[in-house]
Design a protein around this motif. Structure first.
Motif, mmCIF file in Angstrom:
data_model
loop_
_atom_site.group_PDB
_atom_site.id
_atom_site.type_symbol
_atom_site.label_atom_id
_atom_site.label_comp_id
_atom_site.label_asym_id
_atom_site.label_seq_id
_atom_site.Cartn_x
_atom_site.Cartn_y
_atom_site.Cartn_z
ATOM 1 N N TYR A 63 135.930 13.367 -41.124
ATOM 2 C CA TYR A 63 135.775 11.906 -41.132
ATOM 3 C C TYR A 63 136.192 11.355 -42.498
ATOM 4 C CZ TYR A 63 133.474 7.366 -41.358
ATOM 5 O OH TYR A 63 133.218 6.027 -41.519
ATOM 6 N N TYR A 101 139.982 11.581 -42.908
ATOM 7 C CA TYR A 101 140.718 10.524 -42.205
ATOM 8 C C TYR A 101 140.568 9.180 -42.913
ATOM 9 C CZ TYR A 101 141.689 13.633 -38.268
ATOM 10 O OH TYR A 101 142.143 14.643 -37.477
ATOM 11 N N ILE A 102 139.390 8.903 -43.427
ATOM 12 C CA ILE A 102 139.183 7.658 -44.173
ATOM 13 C C ILE A 102 140.063 7.647 -45.424
ATOM 14 C CG2 ILE A 102 137.497 6.373 -45.588
ATOM 15 C CD1 ILE A 102 137.090 5.913 -42.630
ATOM 16 N N ASN A 148 142.075 5.190 -39.635
ATOM 17 C CA ASN A 148 140.789 4.659 -39.206
ATOM 18 C C ASN A 148 140.461 4.936 -37.738
ATOM 19 O OD1 ASN A 148 140.254 3.711 -41.763
ATOM 20 N ND2 ASN A 148 141.263 1.753 -41.387
ATOM 21 N N LEU A 149 141.450 4.984 -36.866
ATOM 22 C CA LEU A 149 141.168 5.256 -35.444
ATOM 23 C C LEU A 149 140.569 6.657 -35.269
ATOM 24 C CD1 LEU A 149 144.302 3.697 -33.689
ATOM 25 C CD2 LEU A 149 141.948 2.863 -33.657
ATOM 26 N N LYS A 150 141.191 7.635 -35.899
ATOM 27 C CA LYS A 150 140.669 8.996 -35.814
ATOM 28 C C LYS A 150 139.302 9.084 -36.480
ATOM 29 C CE LYS A 150 145.156 11.270 -35.627
ATOM 30 N NZ LYS A 150 146.078 12.188 -36.286
ATOM 31 N N ALA A 151 139.137 8.383 -37.586
ATOM 32 C CA ALA A 151 137.855 8.379 -38.300
ATOM 33 C C ALA A 151 136.755 7.791 -37.417
ATOM 34 C CB ALA A 151 137.977 7.606 -39.604
ATOM 35 N N ASN A 152 137.074 6.709 -36.713
ATOM 36 C CA ASN A 152 136.078 6.089 -35.839
ATOM 37 C C ASN A 152 135.694 7.003 -34.676
ATOM 38 O OD1 ASN A 152 135.902 3.799 -37.410
ATOM 39 N ND2 ASN A 152 137.497 2.711 -36.268
ATOM 40 N N ASP A 153 136.679 7.725 -34.129
ATOM 41 C CA ASP A 153 136.381 8.686 -33.056
ATOM 42 C C ASP A 153 135.425 9.772 -33.557
ATOM 43 O OD1 ASP A 153 137.980 7.324 -31.279
ATOM 44 O OD2 ASP A 153 139.722 8.658 -31.545
ATOM 45 N N LYS A 156 133.394 9.501 -36.072
ATOM 46 C CA LYS A 156 132.109 8.870 -36.378
ATOM 47 C C LYS A 156 131.244 8.791 -35.123
ATOM 48 C CE LYS A 156 129.301 6.781 -39.194
ATOM 49 N NZ LYS A 156 128.533 7.568 -40.120
ATOM 50 N N ARG A 157 131.855 8.480 -34.001
ATOM 51 C CA ARG A 157 131.120 8.445 -32.731
ATOM 52 C C ARG A 157 130.576 9.827 -32.382
ATOM 53 N NH1 ARG A 157 135.323 6.536 -29.495
ATOM 54 N NH2 ARG A 157 136.158 5.062 -30.968
ATOM 55 N N ASP A 196 127.624 10.583 -34.635
ATOM 56 C CA ASP A 196 126.440 9.824 -34.238
ATOM 57 C C ASP A 196 125.803 10.365 -32.963
ATOM 58 O OD1 ASP A 196 126.697 8.217 -36.456
ATOM 59 O OD2 ASP A 196 127.785 6.623 -35.395
#
Length: 189
Positions: A167, A170-171, A176-181, A183-184, A187
């Motif tokens: 994560y 990627y940031i 950001n798209l891969k980072a958000n995936d 992150k989900r 979580d």
């Protein structure tokens, strides 16, 4: 009286059968008895030799750490990297990384040296790969990072840490798209 005679005859026949069985197979019986006695003795000897070697290596590591000459310390620690004891090898690696904290290339070469020996357990191999991924974080490509970090293994003790490293990777690369995936996924766990 006949019952007593029958008992004596059957006891005599049984004793003769045992004696004949022993006479026919006495070498096998003696060999089996020797093997049954020697296996635990050999195992205990092996364990005591292994324990003695491990304690010698730990003692050597302790002596090296107490040495004030950094060059000599580094040379001796590099020798300990080749130890058959995983703990001693990892302790030597950590000490070498501390000594060479200014040289990423040297640190990476020490980790590669250990990874190439294939003598570590799965858990320690994953640990070494994560350590390497943190060292190459700034210069690595996505493929290199994915090769070092195992995101597919669900039973890994380092699973959450691996996701967090990727994560952050990627940031830092502004993906950001891969980072958000990721992150989900973090979580959800």
């Amino acid at each position: 009286m006949s019952k007593e005679l029958d008992n004596q005859v059957s006891e005599s026949v049984f004793n003769d059968k045992i004696f004949n069985f022993y006479q026919k197979r006495k070498y096998y019986i003696i060999g089996l008895a020797i093997v049954v006695v020697l296996i635990p003795i050999t195992f205990q000897i092996f364990l005591s030799i292994d324990k003695k070697n491990n304690s010698k290596e730990l003692e050597k590591y302790s002596e090296i750490i107490l040495t004030t000459d950094k060059k000599k310390q580094e040379v001796e620690l590099e020798k300990l990297l080749q130890s058959t004891n995983e703990t001693v090898s990892l302790l030597a690696l950590n000490q070498l990384l501390e000594i060479n904290k200014d040289s990423k290339q040297k640190s990476i070469s020490f980790i590669d040296q250990l990874l190439n020996t294939n003598k570590f357990s799965k858990k320690n191999t994953k640990y070494l790969k994560i350590k390497k991924s943190l060292l190459v974080f700034d210069t690595a490509t996505e493929v290199e990072m994915l090769n070092l970090i195992d995101l597919k293994s669900k039973d890994s003790a380092f699973r959450k840490m691996s996701f967090e490293i990727m994560y952050d990777f990627y940031i830092s690369k502004k993906q950001n798209l891969k980072a958000n995936d990721l992150k989900r996924l973090i979580d959800e766990n």
